[in-house]
Design a protein around this motif. Structure first.
Motif, PDB file in Angstrom:
ATOM      1  N   VAL A   1       0.841  -1.202   0.000  1.00 23.31           N
ATOM      2  CA  VAL A   1       0.000   0.000   0.000  1.00 23.31           C
ATOM      3  C   VAL A   1       0.875   1.250   0.000  1.00 23.31           C
ATOM      4  CG1 VAL A   1      -1.680   1.329   1.337  1.00 23.31           C
ATOM      5  CG2 VAL A   1      -1.948  -1.146   1.102  1.00 23.31           C
ATOM      6  N   ALA A   2       1.933   1.237   0.811  1.00 22.38           N
ATOM      7  CA  ALA A   2       2.821   2.397   0.879  1.00 22.38           C
ATOM      8  C   ALA A   2       3.504   2.655  -0.459  1.00 22.38           C
ATOM      9  CB  ALA A   2       3.863   2.196   1.978  1.00 22.38           C
ATOM     10  N   ALA A   3       3.913   1.590  -1.140  1.00 23.89           N
ATOM     11  CA  ALA A   3       4.639   1.748  -2.397  1.00 23.89           C
ATOM     12  C   ALA A   3       3.704   1.967  -3.585  1.00 23.89           C
ATOM     13  CB  ALA A   3       5.514   0.517  -2.653  1.00 23.89           C
ATOM     14  N   GLY A   4       2.522   1.352  -3.562  1.00 20.81           N
ATOM     15  CA  GLY A   4       1.635   1.432  -4.714  1.00 20.81           C
ATOM     16  C   GLY A   4       0.321   2.136  -4.469  1.00 20.81           C
ATOM     17  N   GLY A   5      -0.357   1.782  -3.384  1.00 21.35           N
ATOM     18  CA  GLY A   5      -1.693   2.310  -3.138  1.00 21.35           C
ATOM     19  C   GLY A   5      -1.728   3.799  -2.872  1.00 21.35           C
ATOM     20  N   ILE A   6      -0.857   4.284  -2.010  1.00 22.19           N
ATOM     21  CA  ILE A   6      -0.860   5.708  -1.663  1.00 22.19           C
ATOM     22  C   ILE A   6      -0.443   6.584  -2.843  1.00 22.19           C
ATOM     23  CG2 ILE A   6       0.186   7.460  -0.173  1.00 22.19           C
ATOM     24  CD1 ILE A   6       0.266   5.342   2.043  1.00 22.19           C
ATOM     25  N   PRO A   7       0.656   6.261  -3.551  1.00 24.35           N
ATOM     26  CA  PRO A   7       0.988   7.074  -4.727  1.00 24.35           C
ATOM     27  C   PRO A   7      -0.118   7.069  -5.780  1.00 24.35           C
ATOM     28  CG  PRO A   7       2.889   5.777  -4.064  1.00 24.35           C
ATOM     29  CD  PRO A   7       1.729   5.291  -3.246  1.00 24.35           C
ATOM     30  N   GLN A   8      -0.774   5.918  -5.972  1.00 25.75           N
ATOM     31  CA  GLN A   8      -1.868   5.870  -6.936  1.00 25.75           C
ATOM     32  C   GLN A   8      -3.012   6.783  -6.502  1.00 25.75           C
ATOM     33  OE1 GLN A   8      -4.384   2.387  -7.009  1.00 25.75           O
ATOM     34  NE2 GLN A   8      -4.617   2.486  -9.230  1.00 25.75           N
ATOM     35  N   SER A   9      -3.351   6.728  -5.208  1.00 25.16           N
ATOM     36  CA  SER A   9      -4.432   7.568  -4.698  1.00 25.16           C
ATOM     37  C   SER A   9      -4.126   9.044  -4.910  1.00 25.16           C
ATOM     38  CB  SER A   9      -4.650   7.294  -3.206  1.00 25.16           C
ATOM     39  OG  SER A   9      -4.982   5.939  -2.978  1.00 25.16           O
TER      40      SER A   9
ATOM     41  N   LYS B   1       1.690  15.895  -7.766  1.00 26.62           N
ATOM     42  CA  LYS B   1       2.438  15.896  -9.024  1.00 26.62           C
ATOM     43  C   LYS B   1       3.543  14.849  -9.001  1.00 26.62           C
ATOM     44  CE  LYS B   1       5.164  18.850 -12.098  1.00 26.62           C
ATOM     45  NZ  LYS B   1       5.738  20.207 -12.315  1.00 26.62           N
ATOM     46  N   VAL B   2       4.267  14.764  -7.884  1.00 28.05           N
ATOM     47  CA  VAL B   2       5.331  13.756  -7.751  1.00 28.05           C
ATOM     48  C   VAL B   2       4.735  12.357  -7.832  1.00 28.05           C
ATOM     49  CG1 VAL B   2       7.075  12.799  -6.193  1.00 28.05           C
ATOM     50  CG2 VAL B   2       6.833  15.277  -6.426  1.00 28.05           C
ATOM     51  N   ALA B   3       3.597  12.156  -7.198  1.00 23.39           N
ATOM     52  CA  ALA B   3       2.951  10.844  -7.220  1.00 23.39           C
ATOM     53  C   ALA B   3       2.546  10.458  -8.634  1.00 23.39           C
ATOM     54  CB  ALA B   3       1.732  10.849  -6.309  1.00 23.39           C
ATOM     55  N   ALA B   4       2.015  11.421  -9.398  1.00 18.69           N
ATOM     56  CA  ALA B   4       1.609  11.140 -10.771  1.00 18.69           C
ATOM     57  C   ALA B   4       2.814  10.801 -11.648  1.00 18.69           C
ATOM     58  CB  ALA B   4       0.859  12.336 -11.343  1.00 18.69           C
ATOM     59  N   GLU B   5       3.937  11.466 -11.397  1.00 17.83           N
ATOM     60  CA  GLU B   5       5.135  11.239 -12.203  1.00 17.83           C
ATOM     61  C   GLU B   5       5.847   9.942 -11.831  1.00 17.83           C
ATOM     62  OE1 GLU B   5       7.415  14.694 -11.439  1.00 17.83           O
ATOM     63  OE2 GLU B   5       6.324  15.965 -12.872  1.00 17.83           O
ATOM     64  N   GLN B   6       5.941   9.648 -10.532  1.00 24.48           N
ATOM     65  CA  GLN B   6       6.728   8.511 -10.071  1.00 24.48           C
ATOM     66  C   GLN B   6       5.932   7.217  -9.955  1.00 24.48           C
ATOM     67  OE1 GLN B   6      10.028   8.564  -9.632  1.00 24.48           O
ATOM     68  NE2 GLN B   6      10.093  10.724 -10.235  1.00 24.48           N
ATOM     69  N   GLY B   7       4.652   7.319  -9.653  1.00 23.17           N
ATOM     70  CA  GLY B   7       3.849   6.113  -9.486  1.00 23.17           C
ATOM     71  C   GLY B   7       4.383   5.225  -8.379  1.00 23.17           C
ATOM     72  N   PRO B   8       4.483   3.904  -8.619  1.00 19.57           N
ATOM     73  CA  PRO B   8       4.956   2.978  -7.592  1.00 19.57           C
ATOM     74  C   PRO B   8       6.405   3.208  -7.159  1.00 19.57           C
ATOM     75  CG  PRO B   8       3.791   1.811  -9.336  1.00 19.57           C
ATOM     76  CD  PRO B   8       3.994   3.212  -9.813  1.00 19.57           C
ATOM     77  N   GLU B   9       7.144   4.011  -7.925  1.00 15.24           N
ATOM     78  CA  GLU B   9       8.535   4.292  -7.568  1.00 15.24           C
ATOM     79  C   GLU B   9       8.639   5.465  -6.594  1.00 15.24           C
ATOM     80  OE1 GLU B   9      11.233   2.524  -8.554  1.00 15.24           O
ATOM     81  OE2 GLU B   9       9.760   1.151  -9.418  1.00 15.24           O
TER      82      GLU B   9
ATOM     83  N   ARG C   1       0.038 -11.260 -21.669  1.00 12.85           N
ATOM     84  CA  ARG C   1      -0.478 -10.089 -20.956  1.00 12.85           C
ATOM     85  C   ARG C   1       0.550  -9.562 -19.959  1.00 12.85           C
ATOM     86  NH1 ARG C   1      -4.352  -8.548 -24.173  1.00 12.85           N
ATOM     87  NH2 ARG C   1      -4.516  -6.875 -22.609  1.00 12.85           N
ATOM     88  N   ASP C   2       0.465  -8.278 -19.677  1.00 18.36           N
ATOM     89  CA  ASP C   2       1.376  -7.632 -18.740  1.00 18.36           C
ATOM     90  C   ASP C   2       0.993  -8.007 -17.304  1.00 18.36           C
ATOM     91  OD1 ASP C   2       3.465  -5.245 -18.466  1.00 18.36           O
ATOM     92  OD2 ASP C   2       1.951  -4.987 -16.911  1.00 18.36           O
ATOM     93  N   PRO C   3       1.965  -8.381 -16.468  1.00 16.02           N
ATOM     94  CA  PRO C   3       1.637  -8.831 -15.105  1.00 16.02           C
ATOM     95  C   PRO C   3       1.116  -7.736 -14.198  1.00 16.02           C
ATOM     96  CG  PRO C   3       4.015  -8.674 -15.386  1.00 16.02           C
ATOM     97  CD  PRO C   3       3.408  -8.483 -16.745  1.00 16.02           C
ATOM     98  N   VAL C   4       1.453  -6.472 -14.482  1.00 17.25           N
ATOM     99  CA  VAL C   4       0.996  -5.369 -13.629  1.00 17.25           C
ATOM    100  C   VAL C   4      -0.255  -4.716 -14.220  1.00 17.25           C
ATOM    101  CG1 VAL C   4       1.577  -3.131 -12.620  1.00 17.25           C
ATOM    102  CG2 VAL C   4       3.308  -4.935 -12.746  1.00 17.25           C
ATOM    103  N   MET C   5      -0.169  -4.246 -15.452  1.00 19.00           N
ATOM    104  CA  MET C   5      -1.278  -3.520 -16.054  1.00 19.00           C
ATOM    105  C   MET C   5      -2.502  -4.401 -16.274  1.00 19.00           C
ATOM    106  SD  MET C   5      -0.176  -0.528 -16.141  1.00 19.00           S
ATOM    107  CE  MET C   5      -1.571   0.157 -17.026  1.00 19.00           C
TER     108      MET C   5
END
Length: 495
Positions: A43-51, A275-283, A371-375
Motif C-alpha cells: 500500500v505504501a509503495a503502490g496504493g498511496i501514490p496511486q491515490s 504531481k510527484v505521485a503522478a510522475e513517479q507512481g509505484p517508484e 499479458r502484462d503482469p501489472v497492467m
C-alpha cells in the motif's frame, strides 16, 4: 430430518469428514493474517501514490481515517455475528443466517471469485516486482510467470501445513514490513522540504478532486481486514477473539496508512505531492528515500521487503480461499470431499490444493496470452476482487440487521447484543458501503486505467453479478432437489 418452527427442514448434520481443526490461534495471530492481507508495504509503495496521483486529492490521509470509521461501524455488527456464528464461512454463513440460504450461496460464490481474483492479481505484481529486482541486482532475466509459479508452490505448501506455521512466517514478514515503513515515515517527516503541514488532514483537502475514485483507492487498502472470522474454528475463544482481532486490525491499518500517506506528502512537499505521485507512481517511495537521508541502501531493502510483503498477502488470501472451500464442502454446497481436514495437520488441505491449482491455471492463461503482469493481471483482478468484497460487506451489514430481527420474531429471544451492534452501526455502515460500491462501479474505468467506452469496465463487474446469480440459482436448486443439504447451508458454522 425434522421440521423447524418455520416449516422448513432443520439442518442435517454435516458428514464426519475429519476431526475439527485445533484451536491454536490467538488474537495476535489473527491480526497477523488480517494485516498481512492488506500488505502494508505494498500500500505504501503502490496504493498511496496511486491515490494521490490519479485523484489529485491531497487529503488522502483523512480519507484513510474516514474509511476506517466506516469499517469500524461495520465491525460492530460483524463482531456481534461472530459471537453467535463461529464457523469458517464468514460472509457466506452470516448472509445465509441473515438473508436466507440461497443468498448465502450467492455470497459464497462472490467471495470465492473475489478472493481468488485478489490472490492471483497480487501474484502478478509479485512476479513483476521480483523479476525487476533480480534483473537490477544480478542482470539475470527471469520470466515473471516462472517466479509466480515458484511462489504459488511455496504458498501452497504453507497453506497445506499447520496454520500456526503460517502465523510464524507472517509474524516475521510483518515485522520487516512495519519496520521498513516506520523508518520511511520518520525519514520523510524529518526531511520535509516545506515542513509538516496539517492541511492533508482537513476536509477541504479530502474533497478537492476525484473523491469517488479516491474512496475506491483508499478502500482497496483495507482488503482482507474482514478475514478474521475465517479463522473462527482455529482460534482460541472465537466469541471474543474474532471481534477483538477485527477492531485491532481496523485501527492499526487505518492509523498506520494515514500516517504513512501524511509522511509521503510531507517528504515530497505538500504543494508538489500529487504531481510527484503522478510522475513517479509505484517508484515514489523509493524516489523519496533515495533523495532524502535514507539513501539507496534503504531503497534496496525496501524493495526486498516489498517482495516479502506481497508474499505475506498471497499467503493470507490463499488461506481465506481454502477456508471458504472447506466450509462449503463440509455443508455439501461444493463436493463434500473438499470439506475434509488433513488427518495430521488438521488444515483444509483440499481447499488449499484447489486454490493452488486455480492460481496456476489462470496465471498460465495470462502468460500464454502475453499479458502484462501489472497492467493486466494485477490491475484487472485486484480491482475485480475489491469490488466484490465491497458488495459482500454491504450484504453482511444487511444480514446482521435481518438476523437479529428474525431471531426476535421467530423465537422471542431477548437479544443480549446492544441496539448499536445489531441495528444502528450495521445500518450506518450499510448506507456508507452502498455509496462506496456505487462510486466504485461508476468510476471503474478510472480504476482500470481504460477509457469509459472500453467494454472491460463492464465485463469485469458483470463477473461479480454472474457469480452471485449462479450462487443463488444453485441454492434454489439445492432447496428443490437436495433439501437436506439446503437445510444445512450456513448452519454447520454455528447457531
Amino acid at each position: 430430518m425434522t421440521i423447524d418452527h418455520h416449516g422448513a427442514p432443520s439442518p442435517a448434520p454435516p458428514l464426519p469428514l475429519a476431526s475439527a481443526p485445533e484451536r491454536r490461534i490467538g488474537v495476535t495471530g489473527i491480526v497477523f493474517f488480517v494485516v498481512a492481507a492488506s500488505a502494508p508495504l505494498t500500500v505504501a509503495a503502490g496504493g498511496i501514490p496511486q491515490s494521490l496521483g490519479v485523484t489529485g486529492i491531497l487529503g488522502i490521509p483523512l480519507l484513510y481515517l474516514l474509511i476506517g470509521v466506516v469499517l469500524a461501524l461495520f465491525s460492530a455488527g460483524y463482531a456481534a455475528m461472530s459471537r453467535r456464528i463461529t464457523g469458517a464461512g464468514a460472509f457466506y454463513a452470516y448472509t445465509a443466517q441473515g438473508l436466507g440460504r440461497s443468498m448465502g450461496v450467492g455470497a459464497a460464490f462472490v467471495a470465492l471469485l473475489a478472493y481468488n481474483a485478489m490472490q492471483i492479481g497480487i501474484a502478478g505484481l509479485f512476479g513483476a516486482t521480483t523479476a525487476q529486482f533480480i534483473d537490477s541486482k544480478t542482470g539475470v532475466d527471469i520470466p515473471w510467470w516462472a517466479l509466480v509459479f515458484a511462489c504459488t508452490a511455496v504458498v501452497g505448501v504453507l497453506g497445506y501445513l499447520r496454520v500456526d506455521l503460517g502465523v510464524k512466517v507472517l509474524a516475521v514478514l510483518l515485522v520487516l514490513e512495519f519496520g521498513t515503513v516506520l523508518v520511511f515515515d520518520i525519514g520523510q517527516f524529518a526531511d520535509a522540504p516545506d515542513g509538516i503541514s496539517t492541511s492533508p488532514l482537513t476536509w477541504g483537502a479530502a474533497t478537492d478532486g476525484s473523491l469517488g475514485v479516491a474512496l475506491c483507492c483508499v478502500f482497496a487498502a483495507y482488503m482482507g481486514f474482514e478475514s478474521a472470522a475465517l479463522y473462527s474454528e482455529e482460534c482460541r475463544d472465537p466469541r471474543r477473539t474474532v471481534a477483538r482481532a477485527t477492531y485491532i486490525a481496523v485501527a492499526l491499518i487505518g492509523v498506520f496508512y494515514a500516517v504513512t500517506a501524511w509522511a509521503m506528502i510531507s517528504g515530497a512537499g505538500t504543494g508538489r505531492a500529487t504531481k510527484v505521485a503522478a510522475e513517479q507512481g509505484p517508484e515514489m517511495l523509493f524516489f523519496l528515500s533515495d533523495r532524502g537521508s535514507l539513501g539507496s541502501v534503504f531503497s534496496d531493502f525496501a524493495q526486498l521487503f516489498l517482495i516479502t510483503s506481497l508474499l505475506a498477502a498471497l499467503l493470507s488470501f490463499h488461506n481465506a480461499v481454502a477456508r471458504y472451500v472447506r466450509s462449503l464442502g463440509r455443508e455439501g454446497v461444493l463436493p463434500r470431499g473438499l470439506g475434509a481436514l488433513h488427518p495430521r495437520h488438521t488444515s483444509p488441505y483440499r481447499g488449499s490444493l484447489l486454490q493452488t491449482l486455480v492460481s496456476a491455471v489462470v496465471i498460465a492463461v495470462f502468460a500464454l496470452a502475453g499479458r502484462d503482469p501489472v497492467m493486466d493481471v494485477f490491475t484487472w483482478l485486484t480491482n475485480l476482487g475489491a469490488l466484490g468484497v465491497i458488495l459482500l460487506l454491504f450484504a453482511t451489514s444487511a444480514s446482521v440487521i435481518a438476523y437479529f430481527v428474525r431471531r426476535r420474531e421467530a423465537v422471542g429471544e431477548v437479544v443480549s447484543e446492544p441496539l448499536w451492534n445489531r441495528l444502528i452501526a450495521p445500518l450506518l455502515s450499510g448506507v456508507a458501503l452502498a455509496v462506496i460500491f456505487w462510486l466504485a462501479l461508476t468510476n471503474f474505468s478510472v480504476q482500470l486505467g481504460v477509457s469509459s467506452g472500453n467494454p472491460l469496465r463492464w465485463i469485469l463487474p458483470c463477473l461479480i453479478l454472474i457469480a452471485a446469480a449462479a450462487g443463488v440459482a444453485w441454492g434454489v436448486w439445492l432447496r428443490r432437489f437436495r433439501p437436506d443439504t439446503y437445510a444445512g447451508i450456513g448452519s454447520a458454522a454455528g447457531q
